[in-house]
Design a protein around this motif. Structure first.
Motif, PDB file in Angstrom:
ATOM      1  N   ALA A 115     -56.017 -11.660 -90.880  1.00 44.82           N
ATOM      2  CA  ALA A 115     -55.664 -13.052 -90.568  1.00 44.82           C
ATOM      3  C   ALA A 115     -54.463 -13.131 -89.636  1.00 44.82           C
ATOM      4  CB  ALA A 115     -55.355 -13.829 -91.840  1.00 44.82           C
ATOM      5  N   HIS A 132     -56.587 -17.997 -88.203  1.00 44.74           N
ATOM      6  CA  HIS A 132     -57.769 -17.302 -87.665  1.00 44.74           C
ATOM      7  C   HIS A 132     -57.993 -16.089 -88.565  1.00 44.74           C
ATOM      8  CE1 HIS A 132     -60.053 -15.796 -83.806  1.00 44.74           C
ATOM      9  NE2 HIS A 132     -60.623 -15.341 -84.899  1.00 44.74           N
ATOM     10  N   ALA A 133     -59.157 -16.050 -89.205  1.00 48.59           N
ATOM     11  CA  ALA A 133     -59.482 -14.971 -90.144  1.00 48.59           C
ATOM     12  C   ALA A 133     -60.750 -14.281 -89.690  1.00 48.59           C
ATOM     13  CB  ALA A 133     -59.668 -15.544 -91.549  1.00 48.59           C
ATOM     14  N   SER A 134     -60.757 -12.939 -89.729  1.00 46.08           N
ATOM     15  CA  SER A 134     -61.953 -12.208 -89.306  1.00 46.08           C
ATOM     16  C   SER A 134     -62.141 -10.964 -90.169  1.00 46.08           C
ATOM     17  CB  SER A 134     -61.855 -11.834 -87.825  1.00 46.08           C
ATOM     18  OG  SER A 134     -60.660 -11.157 -87.530  1.00 46.08           O
TER      19      SER A 134
END
Lengths: 149, 149
Positions: A115, A132-134
């Motif tokens: 994140a 923003h999380a991936s």
């Protein structure tokens, strides 16, 4: 910019940003929409990107997504680790590794998520403006190794 | 904050941030390390997250990753679409959809990537301080639809 060159001031700012980041993960773990309301800046410029998803722009769309995630989740535990904080004036760039365990209708799942959380200091409070999380592979290490994909 | 309440000033700032965002994708498409040198802020607080990867912190680590990506890539074309820009004082939050076509050793690949790019205005230039990119399914739409994952 004068304030951020003062080490004491920077340390205080970092501490405040870390606390705000913790508050975000408490709200997430608590499925706590009011906690999100208190933390996010209610502004058309805020951005939220859930794993594998396109960007949501503006507080209204962001809040709606949290409401739906919380409604679809029985329980969730998110433990942030490897927290990094950089202060640039009235902004704090926080990166962390989210260790997620959650139960939705289809069963229990675990995930590792990278994140980026960006906070802006408004009247003394650090308010979230970008999340923003991936997904990253579960067997990855939080430090970067090998060739980028 | 006074400046950002002026619509003309905000429009100018948005235009500058859009140009900086275009310059980033030109550097990416051109496998242009000097372009990256010129665009990024050379600072320990910058953050870069490549798709599916953990965070890289600090310009040295970030530059090294671009150098390795460019060395491993024969050609790459990245076309940003759905560009959104929000100005908050001296910061610009840019989101866009990266349409990537690239050839590496193992063949040609295409990908859809959601990016958050954060720029800071330093002495009149918009410098990149955060790049977070994450894969989205090729058949997704840039606007958010349905239940978050």
């Amino acid at each position: 910019m004068a304030a951020v060159s003062d080490p004491t001031e920077t340390a205080t700012a970092e501490g405040g940003a870390r606390q705000a980041n913790q508050a975000f993960y408490r709200a997430l773990t608590g499925l706590d929409l009011e906690g999100m309301d208190a933390l996010w800046l209610h502004d058309a410029r805020v951005v939220c990107i859930h794993p594998g998803r396109p960007a949501l722009l503006g507080w209204e769309a962001v809040r709606d997504s949290w409401e739906r995630i919380f409604a679809a989740t029985r329980w969730m535990h998110v433990e942030p680790t490897n927290v990094g904080v950089g202060i640039l004036g009235e902004m704090a760039i926080v990166t962390c590794w989210e260790n997620v365990t959650a139960q939705a209708d289809e069963g229990v799942g675990i995930a590792s998520v990278q994140a980026t959380n960006l906070f802006r200091r408004v009247e003394g409070s650090w308010r979230l403006i970008v999340h923003h999380a991936s997904h990253v592979p579960l067997d990855a290490t939080p430090s970067f190794e090998g060739e980028p994909q």
